[in-house]
Design an enzyme around this catalytic site. Structure first.
Site, PDB file in Angstrom:
ATOM      1  N   HIS A 160      -0.038   1.184 -13.046  1.00 14.65           N
ATOM      2  CA  HIS A 160       0.589  -0.041 -13.540  1.00 14.65           C
ATOM      3  C   HIS A 160       2.080   0.234 -13.733  1.00 14.65           C
ATOM      4  O   HIS A 160       2.464   1.274 -14.275  1.00 14.65           O
ATOM      5  CB  HIS A 160      -0.055  -0.451 -14.874  1.00 14.65           C
ATOM      6  N   GLY A 169       0.786  -1.235   0.000  1.00 11.72           N
ATOM      7  CA  GLY A 169       0.000   0.000   0.000  1.00 11.72           C
ATOM      8  C   GLY A 169       0.812   1.277   0.000  1.00 11.72           C
ATOM      9  O   GLY A 169       0.333   2.313   0.471  1.00 11.72           O
ATOM     10  N   ILE A 189      -8.113  -9.430 -11.075  1.00 14.17           N
ATOM     11  CA  ILE A 189      -8.719  -9.080 -12.357  1.00 14.17           C
ATOM     12  C   ILE A 189     -10.201  -8.853 -12.111  1.00 14.17           C
ATOM     13  O   ILE A 189     -10.860  -9.666 -11.447  1.00 14.17           O
ATOM     14  CB  ILE A 189      -8.486 -10.205 -13.387  1.00 14.17           C
ATOM     15  N   GLN A 232       8.502   7.057  -8.811  1.00 13.62           N
ATOM     16  CA  GLN A 232       7.721   7.868  -9.757  1.00 13.62           C
ATOM     17  C   GLN A 232       6.221   7.625  -9.589  1.00 13.62           C
ATOM     18  O   GLN A 232       5.417   8.548  -9.733  1.00 13.62           O
ATOM     19  CB  GLN A 232       8.149   7.554 -11.200  1.00 13.62           C
ATOM     20  N   THR A 281     -10.742   0.086 -17.629  1.00 13.75           N
ATOM     21  CA  THR A 281     -11.760  -0.395 -18.566  1.00 13.75           C
ATOM     22  C   THR A 281     -11.721  -1.924 -18.520  1.00 13.75           C
ATOM     23  O   THR A 281     -10.789  -2.500 -17.925  1.00 13.75           O
ATOM     24  CB  THR A 281     -11.464   0.101 -20.006  1.00 13.75           C
TER      25      THR A 281
HETATM   26  C1  GAR Z   1       2.968  -1.021  -7.561  1.00 15.02           C
HETATM   27  O1  GAR Z   1       4.226  -1.052  -8.158  1.00 15.02           O
HETATM   28  C2  GAR Z   1       1.888  -1.027  -8.625  1.00 15.02           C
HETATM   29  O2  GAR Z   1       2.248  -0.338  -9.778  1.00 15.02           O
HETATM   30  C3  GAR Z   1       1.748  -2.490  -8.890  1.00 15.02           C
HETATM   31  O3  GAR Z   1       1.852  -3.114  -7.648  1.00 15.02           O
HETATM   32  C4  GAR Z   1       2.683  -2.324  -6.797  1.00 15.02           C
HETATM   33  C5  GAR Z   1       1.940  -2.064  -5.513  1.00 15.02           C
HETATM   34  O4  GAR Z   1       2.747  -1.417  -4.586  1.00 15.02           O
HETATM   35  N1  GAR Z   1       0.494  -2.772  -9.506  1.00 15.02           N
HETATM   36  C6  GAR Z   1       0.315  -3.707 -10.429  1.00 15.02           C
HETATM   37  O5  GAR Z   1       1.215  -4.446 -10.795  1.00 15.02           O
HETATM   38  C7  GAR Z   1      -1.092  -3.801 -10.976  1.00 15.02           C
HETATM   39  N2  GAR Z   1      -1.106  -4.544 -12.189  1.00 15.02           N
HETATM   40  P1  GAR Z   1       2.093  -0.720  -3.320  1.00 15.02           P
HETATM   41  O6  GAR Z   1       1.150  -1.745  -2.683  1.00 15.02           O
HETATM   42  O7  GAR Z   1       3.251  -0.400  -2.436  1.00 15.02           O
HETATM   43  O8  GAR Z   1       1.358   0.496  -3.795  1.00 15.02           O
END
Ligand code: GAR
Length: 209
Positions: free
Chosen positions: A109, A12, A92, A173, A141
């Site tokens: 993503h 998170g 999903i 980023q 989407t």
């Molecule tokens: C992030 O890098 C996000 O972009 C990726 O999971 C990580 C979550 O980190 N999401 C995906 O791969 C979705 N397809 P976080 O829990 O520390 O925010």
């Protein structure tokens, strides 16, 4: 005051960045809830420590994707959401769920979409010999990782990069562009034109890290 509901599955850190920015920049919004499909998601503790409502909808308790999504949608609707934020939410989603929140739901993503939808994006970028990698915030989407792009951040891929090193560079980023994009949606300054998204006041949607 708009209600933001954030969905997580784990750490998170993007959710934290959004919670912090919402408070620090005094958005006309509140984080109404953080919802996880995993009770063990460590991000839930951070949210609770900030006094944010939390909920768990455990996907393992449901026989079908449709049943899980219906319950998830019911829980989310209970918080009267204006904006739904997928922040490392690793499920999903069904078309019905996505349609229910059409135009109100963002995802981050960890690749420069449309390159590398799906999983293991950083290793795939390294293996492909990419010189640039990055992150994308997009509207959700039904087609996985293919919604209209709101913002992108690009970072170099360096010769010695490992998956861990590159993912940390990209994540930094994500923490910049995702709060920015959520704020735009809260403020109503995004215009969707087909597959293109424009910021109506001309803020930059491209970030170079
Ligand atoms: C992030 O890098 C996000 O972009 C990726 O999971 C990580 C979550 O980190 N999401 C995906 O791969 C979705 N397809 P976080 O829990 O520390 O925010």
């Amino acid at each position: 005051m708009k209600n933001i509901v954030i969905l997580i599955s784990g750490r998170g850190s993007n959710m934290e960045a959004i919670v912090d920015a919402c408070g620090r920049e005094q958005w006309p919004a509140r984080i109404a809830a953080v919802v996880s499909n995993k009770a063990t998601a460590s991000g839930l503790q951070f949210a609770a420590s900030k006094g944010i409502a939390t909920a768990v909808v455990d996907h393992k308790q449901f026989d079908t994707r449709e049943a899980f999504d219906a319950e998830l949608a019911r829980i989310i609707e209970g918080f009267a959401p204006d904006v739904i934020v997928l922040a490392g939410f690793m499920r999903i989603l069904t078309e019905a769920f996505v349609q229910q929140f059409d135009g109100r739901m963002l995802n981050v993503h960890p690749s420069l979409l449309p390159a590398f939808p799906g999983l293991h994006t950083h290793q795939r970028a390294i293996d492909a010999g990419c010189k640039l990698a990055g992150a994308t915030v997009h509207f959700v989407t039904p087609a996985l990782d293919h919604g209209p792009i709101v913002a992108q951040a690009a970072v170099p891929v360096l010769p010695d990069d490992t998956e861990a090193v590159l993912s940390a560079r990209v994540l930094q980023q994500e923490h910049l562009i995702y709060p920015r994009a959520v704020r735009w949606l809260v403020e109503g300054t995004l215009k969707i034109d087909g597959h293109r998204v424009l910021h109506t006041e001309g803020d930059t949607q491209l970030f170079l890290g």
